[in-house]
Design a protein around this motif. Sequence first.
Motif, mmCIF file in Angstrom:
data_model
loop_
_atom_site.group_PDB
_atom_site.id
_atom_site.type_symbol
_atom_site.label_atom_id
_atom_site.label_comp_id
_atom_site.label_asym_id
_atom_site.label_seq_id
_atom_site.Cartn_x
_atom_site.Cartn_y
_atom_site.Cartn_z
ATOM 1 N N GLY A 42 -20.995 4.624 12.673
ATOM 2 C CA GLY A 42 -20.559 3.638 13.666
ATOM 3 C C GLY A 42 -19.409 2.869 13.060
ATOM 4 O O GLY A 42 -19.511 2.353 11.956
ATOM 5 N N THR A 43 -18.298 2.804 13.777
ATOM 6 C CA THR A 43 -17.096 2.223 13.185
ATOM 7 C C THR A 43 -16.508 1.126 14.063
ATOM 8 O O THR A 43 -16.373 1.289 15.271
ATOM 9 C CB THR A 43 -16.026 3.318 12.990
ATOM 10 N N ILE B 89 -18.417 -4.017 18.003
ATOM 11 C CA ILE B 89 -19.697 -3.864 17.301
ATOM 12 C C ILE B 89 -20.681 -3.088 18.186
ATOM 13 O O ILE B 89 -21.417 -2.219 17.713
ATOM 14 C CB ILE B 89 -20.255 -5.250 16.882
ATOM 15 N N ALA C 167 -19.845 0.438 17.832
ATOM 16 C CA ALA C 167 -20.283 0.969 16.530
ATOM 17 C C ALA C 167 -21.785 1.262 16.531
ATOM 18 O O ALA C 167 -22.238 2.231 15.941
ATOM 19 C CB ALA C 167 -19.930 -0.022 15.421
ATOM 20 N N LEU C 168 -22.559 0.414 17.230
ATOM 21 C CA LEU C 168 -24.016 0.567 17.222
ATOM 22 C C LEU C 168 -24.513 1.605 18.218
ATOM 23 O O LEU C 168 -25.667 2.033 18.171
ATOM 24 C CB LEU C 168 -24.681 -0.783 17.539
ATOM 25 N N LEU D 62 -22.650 2.421 8.838
ATOM 26 C CA LEU D 62 -21.856 1.461 9.612
ATOM 27 C C LEU D 62 -20.622 1.084 8.802
ATOM 28 O O LEU D 62 -20.734 0.698 7.636
ATOM 29 C CB LEU D 62 -22.658 0.190 9.886
ATOM 30 N N LEU E 146 -17.537 -1.482 9.129
ATOM 31 C CA LEU E 146 -17.044 -2.590 9.943
ATOM 32 C C LEU E 146 -15.861 -3.242 9.239
ATOM 33 O O LEU E 146 -15.995 -3.773 8.137
ATOM 34 C CB LEU E 146 -18.167 -3.622 10.168
ATOM 35 N N GLN F 113 -29.731 -3.829 9.077
ATOM 36 C CA GLN F 113 -29.394 -2.407 9.080
ATOM 37 C C GLN F 113 -29.550 -1.835 7.670
ATOM 38 O O GLN F 113 -30.057 -0.736 7.492
ATOM 39 C CB GLN F 113 -27.960 -2.192 9.565
ATOM 40 N N LYS G 107 -29.936 1.978 5.989
ATOM 41 C CA LYS G 107 -28.621 2.497 6.379
ATOM 42 C C LYS G 107 -27.534 2.096 5.372
ATOM 43 O O LYS G 107 -27.718 1.179 4.589
ATOM 44 C CB LYS G 107 -28.263 1.971 7.767
ATOM 45 N N VAL H 255 -24.165 0.354 4.808
ATOM 46 C CA VAL H 255 -23.362 -0.647 5.516
ATOM 47 C C VAL H 255 -22.147 -1.011 4.649
ATOM 48 O O VAL H 255 -22.304 -1.460 3.514
ATOM 49 C CB VAL H 255 -24.192 -1.912 5.833
ATOM 50 N N SER I 25 -30.648 9.263 13.221
ATOM 51 C CA SER I 25 -30.381 8.495 14.428
ATOM 52 C C SER I 25 -31.435 8.849 15.463
ATOM 53 O O SER I 25 -32.033 9.927 15.420
ATOM 54 C CB SER I 25 -29.001 8.853 14.963
#
Lengths: 308, 276
Positions: A76-77, A138, A141-142, A149, A151, A173, A178, A180, B7
């Motif tokens: 997610g970007t 955001i 991204a999510l 992730l 960001l 997250q 994840k 991040v 996911s």
Amino acid sequence: MIQAQELTKRYGAKTVVDRVSFTVQPGQVTGFLGPNGAGKSTTMRMVVGLAKPTAGAVSVNGRRFTESRNPLTEVGTLLEAKSVHKSLTPRSHLRAMAATHSIPFTRVDEVLDLTGLKDVAGKKVGGFSLGMGQRLGIATALLGDPRVLILDEPVNGLDPEGVAWVRHLARSQAAAGKTVFISSHLMSEMAQTADHLIVIGRGRIMADAPITEFLDDGVAQTVVRAAELEALMTALAADGVQLTRVDATTLRVIGPDSEVIGRRALEAGIVLSELRPLQRTLEDAYMELTRDAVEYQSQDSSTTKGGK
Amino acid sequence: MTTQLESTFHGHVTLGGVLRSEAIRFFSLNSTRILILVAVLVNVLIAAGTLWAMGLFSSQTAGVPGMPDTSSPAFTAEMVGSGLGFGQLILGALGVLLISGEFTTGSAVSTFLASPQRLRVLLAKSILITVLTAVVTLGSLLLSYLVSKPIAQNYGMALEFAGEPFQRVLWYGTLGVVMAALMGLGLGTLLRNSAGGITLLAAIFFVLPIATQLLIMTVEWFRNVAQFLPDQVGLGAAFPLSYQNNLEIWQQMLGVAGWALIPLLIGAWLLKVRDI
């Protein structure tokens, strides 16, 4: 996990990212810190394949992002606040994004809800404030519930409530396992969010370490005030102790911690009017690092001038 | 080393998915809806207007030698398609906007994050603009026919739907407009700029023919080159009376394919190698 090896980006003669190598681990928040123009965004754009490295390579979860079969659920970007057609609404933008991966449209409503955009879901993005655009970024991204992730300056333009929300989001997250990776030019922001810091200046990695190492480099610094300063200095003098006289009654001590100093003073019968440990702040560490980067720059430009 | 984290969504990015995504965005934008409406209106109004003017004119000049034979079905059929040149420009501009809008608004970032395989995006856009242009052009030609039929009858002009002349206008005309739209998409991909892409497209259709006319006056063999320019070759097969040339149909189709595909292929290559 993100792994960069010798990642380099040159635009003409200008090297924006210079042989950068780092690893962003899952399960923690990694801050990517550097002044404006240090190469943070360019590095992130190379991670997700929008810019091609001049040299070196970068992989996400073990392979190049451009080879991913499920890029949205993998990474997610958030890169620029408004990477959305101005005449689209958040809902149609997110639905269009979801459609590429057959993500159900119910997820669109979920992320709209999550980012507080429900009330403006049908309004055109062109009229959005920077903060609203940031929230939509955001949300995008999510959307795919990704494992990684990325960001880029996510708190830009957000109100304090929004900043706290992003911080909480990043932490939760990471706690869920994840990866991040958050960039910022504000050390104070990173200090509250990140577990690990990668500092970049002038396209080069200046530091890559857990955040605790930035706060404490292992050597105590203490400010001591006493009327009998000469006697105190004699009492403290030892190998590995550095004493700096600040004024007639103030001393800066590097080496022993405040407890040791207090005991020595007691043994020598010296009255202390102040005994204060100095905390090296992240801001200090950051300034130190980026000052080096600036020095490197001016040196560079003078040699260029000399060449002409 | 890597976590087992997955996911909750298991979808992959596919051409069908990107195509659906493009369609959602396309039909959510007012600008595209307006351009399509304008394309239909222009086609129908020009067809009806031309036919009406021609009918009026020929009824007054009936029997005067040297006047066009308005009773010929071929002539009437070409009148019905006389808005197609404008259709080429409008839908060509739509082709430009379909990709240049990504770069002028910054949405290219989102698009190519969802499908980092860039050619898949361009392929989806090509399919979308081809289908859309074909449907819009066929639709507006059918509508033009319905509006023109009573006008033609009123002035005693022959207009047959099933006849070869109108069928030629219908299918080759549509192909000519699809060519312009794909050209627009190609130019938009090359230039990444809406104003620049549309200007270049209009220049190729309007300015290039004038320049070649001047060249033909000095260099005779240039006449052969001029036949292959997009304004000639694009609608040449649809309008054999209006665009007279000595090309075989396969040569014209080759020309159409060239103009549709060459800018697009160069654009595709640049899209692949350049940074977003």
